[in-house]
Design a protein around this motif. Structure first.
Motif, PDB file in Angstrom:
ATOM      1  N   GLY A 110     -12.683  53.930  43.730  1.00 58.15           N
ATOM      2  CA  GLY A 110     -14.036  53.497  43.406  1.00 58.15           C
ATOM      3  C   GLY A 110     -14.509  52.365  44.299  1.00 58.15           C
ATOM      4  N   ALA A 111     -13.624  51.380  44.536  1.00 55.71           N
ATOM      5  CA  ALA A 111     -14.008  50.267  45.404  1.00 55.71           C
ATOM      6  C   ALA A 111     -14.269  50.739  46.832  1.00 55.71           C
ATOM      7  CB  ALA A 111     -12.902  49.209  45.390  1.00 55.71           C
ATOM      8  N   GLU A 112     -13.439  51.661  47.318  1.00 56.65           N
ATOM      9  CA  GLU A 112     -13.639  52.168  48.677  1.00 56.65           C
ATOM     10  C   GLU A 112     -14.933  52.957  48.783  1.00 56.65           C
ATOM     11  OE1 GLU A 112     -11.147  54.788  51.994  1.00 56.65           O
ATOM     12  OE2 GLU A 112     -10.180  54.097  50.139  1.00 56.65           O
ATOM     13  N   ALA A 113     -15.237  53.766  47.760  1.00 53.99           N
ATOM     14  CA  ALA A 113     -16.484  54.530  47.793  1.00 53.99           C
ATOM     15  C   ALA A 113     -17.700  53.611  47.786  1.00 53.99           C
ATOM     16  CB  ALA A 113     -16.535  55.483  46.604  1.00 53.99           C
ATOM     17  N   VAL A 114     -17.647  52.550  46.992  1.00 58.09           N
ATOM     18  CA  VAL A 114     -18.781  51.620  46.938  1.00 58.09           C
ATOM     19  C   VAL A 114     -18.949  50.890  48.258  1.00 58.09           C
ATOM     20  CG1 VAL A 114     -19.614  49.512  45.846  1.00 58.09           C
ATOM     21  CG2 VAL A 114     -18.664  51.345  44.444  1.00 58.09           C
ATOM     22  N   LEU A 115     -17.830  50.413  48.831  1.00 55.51           N
ATOM     23  CA  LEU A 115     -17.928  49.663  50.078  1.00 55.51           C
ATOM     24  C   LEU A 115     -18.378  50.547  51.231  1.00 55.51           C
ATOM     25  CD1 LEU A 115     -14.744  47.401  49.824  1.00 55.51           C
ATOM     26  CD2 LEU A 115     -17.130  46.751  49.456  1.00 55.51           C
ATOM     27  N   LEU A 116     -17.896  51.783  51.275  1.00 51.70           N
ATOM     28  CA  LEU A 116     -18.349  52.692  52.328  1.00 51.70           C
ATOM     29  C   LEU A 116     -19.816  53.088  52.131  1.00 51.70           C
ATOM     30  CD1 LEU A 116     -15.246  55.044  52.705  1.00 51.70           C
ATOM     31  CD2 LEU A 116     -15.980  53.222  54.252  1.00 51.70           C
ATOM     32  N   GLY A 117     -20.256  53.159  50.889  1.00 50.43           N
ATOM     33  CA  GLY A 117     -21.651  53.502  50.627  1.00 50.43           C
ATOM     34  C   GLY A 117     -22.617  52.399  51.013  1.00 50.43           C
ATOM     35  N   LEU A 118     -22.122  51.162  51.056  1.00 51.19           N
ATOM     36  CA  LEU A 118     -22.997  50.063  51.463  1.00 51.19           C
ATOM     37  C   LEU A 118     -23.297  50.074  52.947  1.00 51.19           C
ATOM     38  CD1 LEU A 118     -21.496  47.150  49.314  1.00 51.19           C
ATOM     39  CD2 LEU A 118     -23.543  48.494  48.867  1.00 51.19           C
ATOM     40  N   ALA A 119     -22.453  50.760  53.741  1.00 49.91           N
ATOM     41  CA  ALA A 119     -22.696  50.924  55.186  1.00 49.91           C
ATOM     42  C   ALA A 119     -22.854  49.579  55.877  1.00 49.91           C
ATOM     43  CB  ALA A 119     -23.924  51.811  55.430  1.00 49.91           C
ATOM     44  N   PHE A 120     -21.782  48.799  55.848  1.00 52.85           N
ATOM     45  CA  PHE A 120     -21.812  47.511  56.537  1.00 52.85           C
ATOM     46  C   PHE A 120     -22.024  47.714  58.040  1.00 52.85           C
ATOM     47  CE2 PHE A 120     -19.365  46.425  52.737  1.00 52.85           C
ATOM     48  CZ  PHE A 120     -20.088  45.318  52.315  1.00 52.85           C
ATOM     49  N   PRO A 121     -22.893  46.926  58.636  1.00 51.25           N
ATOM     50  CA  PRO A 121     -23.123  47.089  60.073  1.00 51.25           C
ATOM     51  C   PRO A 121     -22.008  46.496  60.928  1.00 51.25           C
ATOM     52  CG  PRO A 121     -24.483  45.307  59.231  1.00 51.25           C
ATOM     53  CD  PRO A 121     -23.789  45.924  58.039  1.00 51.25           C
ATOM     54  N   HIS A 122     -21.240  45.561  60.390  1.00 54.29           N
ATOM     55  CA  HIS A 122     -20.221  44.887  61.202  1.00 54.29           C
ATOM     56  C   HIS A 122     -19.043  45.825  61.425  1.00 54.29           C
ATOM     57  CE1 HIS A 122     -17.405  41.856  62.628  1.00 54.29           C
ATOM     58  NE2 HIS A 122     -18.443  41.044  62.769  1.00 54.29           N
ATOM     59  N   PRO A 123     -18.541  45.956  62.671  1.00 47.81           N
ATOM     60  CA  PRO A 123     -17.432  46.880  62.926  1.00 47.81           C
ATOM     61  C   PRO A 123     -16.139  46.474  62.229  1.00 47.81           C
ATOM     62  CG  PRO A 123     -17.907  45.533  64.873  1.00 47.81           C
ATOM     63  CD  PRO A 123     -19.021  45.311  63.901  1.00 47.81           C
ATOM     64  N   ALA A 124     -15.985  45.193  61.932  1.00 47.75           N
ATOM     65  CA  ALA A 124     -14.764  44.764  61.257  1.00 47.75           C
ATOM     66  C   ALA A 124     -14.692  45.287  59.829  1.00 47.75           C
ATOM     67  CB  ALA A 124     -14.667  43.233  61.258  1.00 47.75           C
ATOM     68  N   LEU A 125     -15.820  45.729  59.298  1.00 47.61           N
ATOM     69  CA  LEU A 125     -15.855  46.249  57.929  1.00 47.61           C
ATOM     70  C   LEU A 125     -16.051  47.762  57.945  1.00 47.61           C
ATOM     71  CD1 LEU A 125     -18.061  43.486  56.265  1.00 47.61           C
ATOM     72  CD2 LEU A 125     -15.590  43.721  56.196  1.00 47.61           C
ATOM     73  N   GLY A 126     -15.439  48.434  58.919  1.00 46.99           N
ATOM     74  CA  GLY A 126     -15.530  49.873  59.011  1.00 46.99           C
ATOM     75  C   GLY A 126     -14.643  50.581  58.014  1.00 46.99           C
ATOM     76  N   PRO A 127     -14.559  51.916  58.078  1.00 45.14           N
ATOM     77  CA  PRO A 127     -13.763  52.682  57.113  1.00 45.14           C
ATOM     78  C   PRO A 127     -12.287  52.281  57.083  1.00 45.14           C
ATOM     79  CG  PRO A 127     -15.225  54.118  58.353  1.00 45.14           C
ATOM     80  CD  PRO A 127     -15.308  52.785  59.007  1.00 45.14           C
ATOM     81  N   ALA A 128     -11.707  52.010  58.259  1.00 47.24           N
ATOM     82  CA  ALA A 128     -10.287  51.640  58.286  1.00 47.24           C
ATOM     83  C   ALA A 128     -10.046  50.317  57.564  1.00 47.24           C
ATOM     84  CB  ALA A 128      -9.800  51.559  59.726  1.00 47.24           C
ATOM     85  N   ALA A 129     -10.915  49.335  57.811  1.00 50.22           N
ATOM     86  CA  ALA A 129     -10.741  48.038  57.155  1.00 50.22           C
ATOM     87  C   ALA A 129     -10.975  48.140  55.651  1.00 50.22           C
ATOM     88  CB  ALA A 129     -11.702  47.015  57.772  1.00 50.22           C
ATOM     89  N   VAL A 130     -11.947  48.972  55.265  1.00 52.61           N
ATOM     90  CA  VAL A 130     -12.228  49.146  53.835  1.00 52.61           C
ATOM     91  C   VAL A 130     -11.035  49.780  53.128  1.00 52.61           C
ATOM     92  CG1 VAL A 130     -13.658  50.410  52.191  1.00 52.61           C
ATOM     93  CG2 VAL A 130     -14.727  49.191  54.087  1.00 52.61           C
ATOM     94  N   GLN A 131     -10.480  50.837  53.735  1.00 49.82           N
ATOM     95  CA  GLN A 131      -9.326  51.481  53.094  1.00 49.82           C
ATOM     96  C   GLN A 131      -8.107  50.559  53.082  1.00 49.82           C
ATOM     97  OE1 GLN A 131      -7.386  54.989  54.865  1.00 49.82           O
ATOM     98  NE2 GLN A 131      -7.556  55.941  52.848  1.00 49.82           N
ATOM     99  N   LEU A 132      -7.911  49.787  54.133  1.00 50.72           N
ATOM    100  CA  LEU A 132      -6.792  48.849  54.155  1.00 50.72           C
ATOM    101  C   LEU A 132      -6.922  47.823  53.038  1.00 50.72           C
ATOM    102  CD1 LEU A 132      -4.284  47.666  55.492  1.00 50.72           C
ATOM    103  CD2 LEU A 132      -5.778  46.396  57.047  1.00 50.72           C
ATOM    104  N   ALA A 133      -8.157  47.320  52.818  1.00 45.05           N
ATOM    105  CA  ALA A 133      -8.349  46.317  51.768  1.00 45.05           C
ATOM    106  C   ALA A 133      -8.160  46.933  50.381  1.00 45.05           C
ATOM    107  CB  ALA A 133      -9.739  45.699  51.896  1.00 45.05           C
ATOM    108  N   ALA A 134      -8.766  48.109  50.157  1.00 47.40           N
ATOM    109  CA  ALA A 134      -8.693  48.726  48.832  1.00 47.40           C
ATOM    110  C   ALA A 134      -7.267  49.173  48.505  1.00 47.40           C
ATOM    111  CB  ALA A 134      -9.656  49.906  48.751  1.00 47.40           C
ATOM    112  N   CYS A 135      -6.644  49.896  49.416  1.00 43.83           N
ATOM    113  CA  CYS A 135      -5.288  50.388  49.162  1.00 43.83           C
ATOM    114  C   CYS A 135      -4.265  49.263  49.207  1.00 43.83           C
ATOM    115  CB  CYS A 135      -4.930  51.465  50.179  1.00 43.83           C
ATOM    116  SG  CYS A 135      -5.877  52.983  49.996  1.00 43.83           S
ATOM    117  N   GLY A 136      -4.502  48.242  50.035  1.00 46.08           N
ATOM    118  CA  GLY A 136      -3.577  47.111  50.065  1.00 46.08           C
ATOM    119  C   GLY A 136      -3.534  46.373  48.744  1.00 46.08           C
ATOM    120  N   CYS A 137      -4.704  46.134  48.157  1.00 48.03           N
ATOM    121  CA  CYS A 137      -4.735  45.466  46.844  1.00 48.03           C
ATOM    122  C   CYS A 137      -4.089  46.335  45.766  1.00 48.03           C
ATOM    123  CB  CYS A 137      -6.179  45.133  46.468  1.00 48.03           C
ATOM    124  SG  CYS A 137      -6.958  43.894  47.535  1.00 48.03           S
TER     125      CYS A 137
END
Length: 473
Positions: free
Chosen positions: A426-453
């Protein structure tokens, strides 16, 4: 005067111990002669003479060392035929219990270790490897069927998620029925629930907006997953491998020539039909097996967290970054090794439980075994990730969530893994849906943060709950 027989009331060496102790000499002149006959005093030996009791202690060292009370030694001596005359004349002791007391005091306690029990968690690594291949081969169908589908309909993913969640819960329920009621009970459960799950998963595609070829592909996908679940639960991995042969053969021919839509459709239909027919045949066979009913069948709601865990894992896998698709295939293929490592953890944890002498020592050993098995699984994922150039961090985080969640569910701790996976998805879907413009917050970083926690939370739960001895019954 001969000693009274053993069956006589009050005879030395028989009866209750308290009755003999009441025969101690009474300091009375009038009763001295009678007491001298019934309980002769201990004979004195010179200090330089050998005590025959030493030889008896050496001969019965194993019995005396394992005894927890002198009465156990007395029972052995009486069964060996030690008479009252031998006790008073040869060993110069008052009665059988005096001999047992001295033997108990002379021989140190050395309780023998129990015989090592067979390891209930030993399994064949080849069988786990075969199951891993069976988990990954269905992905070839998506490669073959790409040309049959208009784009990449989202309804097909929704149908796959429903099928994964349903069949994960069904597998748990069928395994429970297999353990409590035998193959007949498991087959009855699969016969009723597998077709219903296939129908629900196929119906999810039109609800999500899919039509046409996508609907047919979703129906075949749902039917195959239901049949594969039945075959895997009933232990027919070879039958499932045989059913996948048409699709595997078609995938091998793709680099050489284009089979065309008609041939691809025939291969996919052949795989689904073969899996369904083999599953029906095995279910019918199992229905003829003897029924062995056992008490303690869990409620139907006990399978719900297993289904939610499958739903969350499927969502996390589908939302993997595009650069990590090839590594995600390796993640699917690695499920066989992951299953073998689950068995290894249960085996090593049981061995640690036998070696531990305190609760704290067992907690340390259980945590060490957990980290060792998890590190082995992550090391397996590292090589293909580096070879394909896939993001290593997100893949290892997702692999940790899957393996620890499977471990917790294997020991009956189902809800933490289900909640963690659903929360991460759920957290990954929400963060990816927000479409952050910064490259550091891309899909890989989002999944790393969600799955890491999620992995950190599950690791804490596993170290805490699996550090209890009751979790390894």
């Amino acid at each position: 005067m001969n000693a009274p027989p053993r069956s006589a009331p009050g005879a030395p060496g028989t009866g209750k111990r308290g009755a003999h102790r009441r025969q101690d000499p009474v300091r009375s002149r009038g009763e001295g002669a009678l007491l001298h006959l019934t309980a002769p005093p201990r004979q004195r030996r010179p200090s330089w003479s050998d005590d025959p009791l030493d030889e008896l202690a050496e001969r019965l060292a194993d019995v005396c060392g394992a005894a927890v009370h002198p009465d156990e030694i007395a029972a052995v001596l009486e069964s060996d035929g030690l008479t009252h005359e031998q006790i008073t004349s040869r060993y110069a002791r008052r009665d059988l219990f005096d001999v047992a007391d001295e033997l108990y005091a002379r021989v140190p306690r050395r309780f023998p270790d129990p015989e090592p029990a067979p390891d209930p968690w030993r399994t064949s690594p080849w069988r786990c490897l075969l199951r891993g291949v069976l988990f990954g081969l269905p992905g070839i169908a998506y490669v073959l069927g790409t040309g049959l589908l208009p784009g990449r309909p989202g309804g097909l993913a929704a149908s796959a998620l429903v099928a994964w969640g349903w069949n994960q819960a069904l597998a748990h329920r069928a395994y429970v029925r297999l353990g409590t009621g035998g193959r007949r009970a498991a087959a009855r459960c699969l016969m009723l629930a597998a077709p219903a799950g296939a129908a629900v998963a196929a119906a999810a595609l039109p609800v999500a907006g899919g039509t046409g070829a996508g609907l047919a592909f979703a129906a075949g996908q749902a039917l195959y997953l239901a049949a594969a679940t039945a075959l895997l639960v009933l232990g027919r991995e070879r039958d499932l491998l045989l059913a996948l042969a048409p699709t595997a053969a078609g995938a091998l021919c793709v680099p050489l020539w284009d089979p065309g839509p008609v041939a691809v459709t025939g291969l996919l239909v052949g795989t689904v039909a073969a899996a369904a027919l083999l599953a029906v045949r095995e279910i019918v066979r199992s229905l003829r097996a003897p029924d062995s009913r056992a008490p303690g069948l869990p409620r139907l709601a006990a399978s719900v967290p297993y289904g939610l865990f499958g739903l969350g894992c499927g969502a996390l896998t589908l939302m993997a970054p595009a650069a990590g698709r090839s590594a995600a295939i390796v993640l699917t293929l690695s499920m066989g090794v992951a299953e073998w490592l689950l068995y290894r953890y249960r085996s090593l944890a049981l061995a640690a439980l036998r070696r531990s002498r305190s609760a704290g020592g067992f907690r340390f050993r259980a945590a060490r075994v957990l980290v060792l098995c998890l590190a082995g699984y992550l090391a397996l994922l590292t090589a293909p990730a580096l070879a394909t150039g896939a993001p290593l961090g997100p893949l290892l985080a997702l692999g940790s969530v899957l393996w620890i969640g499977l471990l917790l569910q294997a020991v009956g701790i189902a809800w933490p893994s289900a909640v963690a996976c659903l929360a991460a998805a759920g957290a990954e879907a929400v963060l990816l849906g927000l479409a952050f413009p910064h490259p550091a917050l891309g899909p890989a970083a989002v999944q790393l943060a969600a799955c890491g926690c999620a992995a950190a939370a599950l690791l804490a739960v596993a170290c805490t709950r699996l550090g209890r001895t009751t979790a390894h019954r």
